[in-house]
Design an enzyme around this catalytic site. Structure first.
Site, mmCIF file in Angstrom:
data_model
loop_
_atom_site.group_PDB
_atom_site.id
_atom_site.type_symbol
_atom_site.label_atom_id
_atom_site.label_comp_id
_atom_site.label_asym_id
_atom_site.label_seq_id
_atom_site.Cartn_x
_atom_site.Cartn_y
_atom_site.Cartn_z
ATOM 1 N N ASP A 82 0.839 -1.259 -0.019
ATOM 2 C CA ASP A 82 0.015 0.087 -0.031
ATOM 3 C C ASP A 82 0.756 1.256 0.078
ATOM 4 O O ASP A 82 2.043 1.123 0.322
ATOM 5 C CB ASP A 82 -0.763 0.014 1.144
ATOM 6 C CG ASP A 82 -2.099 -1.183 1.252
ATOM 7 O OD1 ASP A 82 -2.251 -1.468 0.025
ATOM 8 O OD2 ASP A 82 -2.665 -1.338 2.078
ATOM 9 N N ASP A 369 -4.776 -3.004 5.154
ATOM 10 C CA ASP A 369 -5.149 -2.549 6.147
ATOM 11 C C ASP A 369 -6.704 -2.486 6.541
ATOM 12 O O ASP A 369 -7.238 -2.588 7.664
ATOM 13 C CB ASP A 369 -4.878 -0.953 6.628
ATOM 14 C CG ASP A 369 -5.056 -0.079 5.377
ATOM 15 O OD1 ASP A 369 -5.800 -0.686 4.687
ATOM 16 O OD2 ASP A 369 -4.600 1.166 5.709
ATOM 17 N N ASP A 373 -9.299 -5.843 2.214
ATOM 18 C CA ASP A 373 -7.772 -6.312 1.918
ATOM 19 C C ASP A 373 -7.803 -7.745 2.361
ATOM 20 O O ASP A 373 -6.708 -8.646 2.017
ATOM 21 C CB ASP A 373 -6.707 -5.662 2.484
ATOM 22 C CG ASP A 373 -6.437 -3.997 1.763
ATOM 23 O OD1 ASP A 373 -7.016 -3.987 0.601
ATOM 24 O OD2 ASP A 373 -6.476 -3.129 2.522
#
Length: 444
Positions: A82, A369, A373
């Site tokens: 990310d 997070d 996901d």
């Protein structure tokens, strides 16, 4: 051995006692050979090495939830990371606000803009020891911090706004909506989200002269300004509103024919430890890929700042979520080899990327997070959840939790994973040296 001892002796020596004693001796030799041939200390050595690595990794902000992940992370060949909070500091700050009704130098923020920031949000501000900190979504917290710097009490604005219905932000929709009645009694719907998505829903624009048609030229000028901010690695937030007949209705169904208010640019600095960590990964033969929901310009600039992309990115190194989704599995399997930055990505894009890479025998470590996901974290060889901003679902699906949310901690985990592999190798060499010698003596 028993037969060879039997052949040269006379039948008189074939007594049960003598034969039994000889059989026992030969059986003991056989057992010794079997025991020595198997490295019986290997299982204990592996467990001790894993436990030692877990302890060291935890001391370096990497909490291992599943012991086998210690070794797997050392074998990782690709890291899908990310952007926000992992590559950047996740300390969002509003750098620029471009709203026609609020030009630079205006002393007072218009009430409509205050409501757009203060009401259409789920974030809060905390004040401890005179320090103001955002709670909740960092992007929304940055907008509230900006209001605070302008001397606006966001809580007072919320109190005067009666919320009828609220649609939370979604990575699929790319916007958030809140409908309610403001302090003047107007029934208003506020929209906040990805500028290009919000802009598509706007027919008019709010200017100092009033509400006027939002022409193609106006949209092109706004998009050029957005591209400028995104090129400086800013996250851009578009704002719009409209009056509605019923504020309790589903906000998604009301999000048409909106009035464009303007946009804000939010900057999130790159973590200082990330560029050298990315360079270390590349020297170690590990590919790094950025998977983010931000725009292509923002993602490209972050990729350039961390050393993943050059000033002139090579062809095929960048894709957007819609472009990636439009590719067939065969085309995507070829594309992921060159891909370095996937912008405007949706959760299923991340899962598909992981699947395609692992189908090509890559060992993939992926960070995440959010609840969305979880599928990618669970499917990847090593799932890395964020310890500070990660949801409970993400942490449960992950093998490792990054306590400081930093990409640098992933590199430390890889280093200890490789050290673990070397430790096991060294033990095997030590064990086999003893075993070969013992076996040789037994055979002689």
């Amino acid at each position: 051995g028993y037969v060879m001892g039997w052949i040269p002796h006379a039948p008189a020596d074939w007594l049960p006692t003598a034969a039994g004693t000889a059989l026992l001796n030969y059986f003991m030799i056989a057992v010794v050979i079997i025991v020595v041939a198997v490295p019986e200390g290997l299982a204990m050595s592996v467990t001790l090495s894993l436990a030692y690595s877990m302890r060291k990794m935890t001391a370096q902000n990497t909490l291992v939830r599943k012991m086998h992940a210690c070794e797997t992370i050392g074998a990782a060949t690709v890291i899908c990371s990310d952007k926000t909070g992992t590559l950047t500091l996740n300390q969002m700050t509003v750098a620029e606000v471009r709203i026609p009704t609020f030009p630079a130098g205006t002393p007072e923020v218009p009430p409509l803009v205050v409501d757009a920031f203060a009401v259409n949000t789920t974030a809060q501000l905390s004040r401890e020891d005179g320090v103001v900190k955002p709670l909740g979504n960092p992007t929304e917290g940055a907008l509230l911090l900006w209001l605070d710097t302008q001397g606006v009490n966001y809580l007072a604005a919320r109190t005067l706004f009666a919320v009828g219905n609220q649609l939370p932000f979604s990575t699929e929709r790319k916007f958030m909506a809140t409908a309610g009645t403001d302090a003047t009694g107007r029934k208003v719907l506020h929209i906040k989200g990805a500028p290009e998505i919000v802009m598509e829903k706007c027919d008019t624009v709010l200017t100092p002269a009033g509400v006027v048609p939002f022409t193609a030229a106006d949209k092109a000028a706004a998009l050029a300004g957005l591209a400028e901010l995104q090129g400086r690695a800013m996250r851009t937030i578009g704002l719009a509103y409209r009056e509605v007949p019923d504020p309790t209705a589903d906000p998604a169904s009301l999000a048409t024919g909106l009035i464009w208010i303007g946009y804000a640019g939010i900057v999130d600095p790159v973590r200082p430890e990330v560029p050298p960590a990315v360079a270390a990964c590349r020297r170690a033969g590990i590919g790094v890929k950025i998977v983010t929901g931000d725009t292509a310009n923002t993602a490209r600039e972050i990729g350039r700042q961390i050393g993943l992309l050059g000033d002139a990115p090579e062809e095929g190194s960048e894709l957007t979520g819609p472009q990636f989704g439009a590719l067939s599995d065969e085309e995507a399997a070829v594309a992921v080899k060159k891909l370095k930055v996937l912008s405007r990505a949706r959760p299923m894009d991340k899962l598909r990327l992981v699947k395609l890479l692992q189908d090509q025998r890559e060992v993939v470590a992926v960070t995440g997070d959010g609840t969305n996901d979880a599928p990618a974290l669970n499917y990847a060889k090593v799932g890395l959840a964020m310890g500070k901003t990660g949801t409970a679902v993400a942490k449960e699906a992950a093998d490792i939790v990054l306590l400081d949310d930093s990409f640098g901690s992933i590199v430390n985990a890889v280093r200890w994973g490789r050290a673990l592999y070397e430790n096991i190798q060294r033990f095997i060499v030590f064990q086999l040296t003893i075993n070969v010698v013992a076996l040789g003596i037994a055979l002689i």
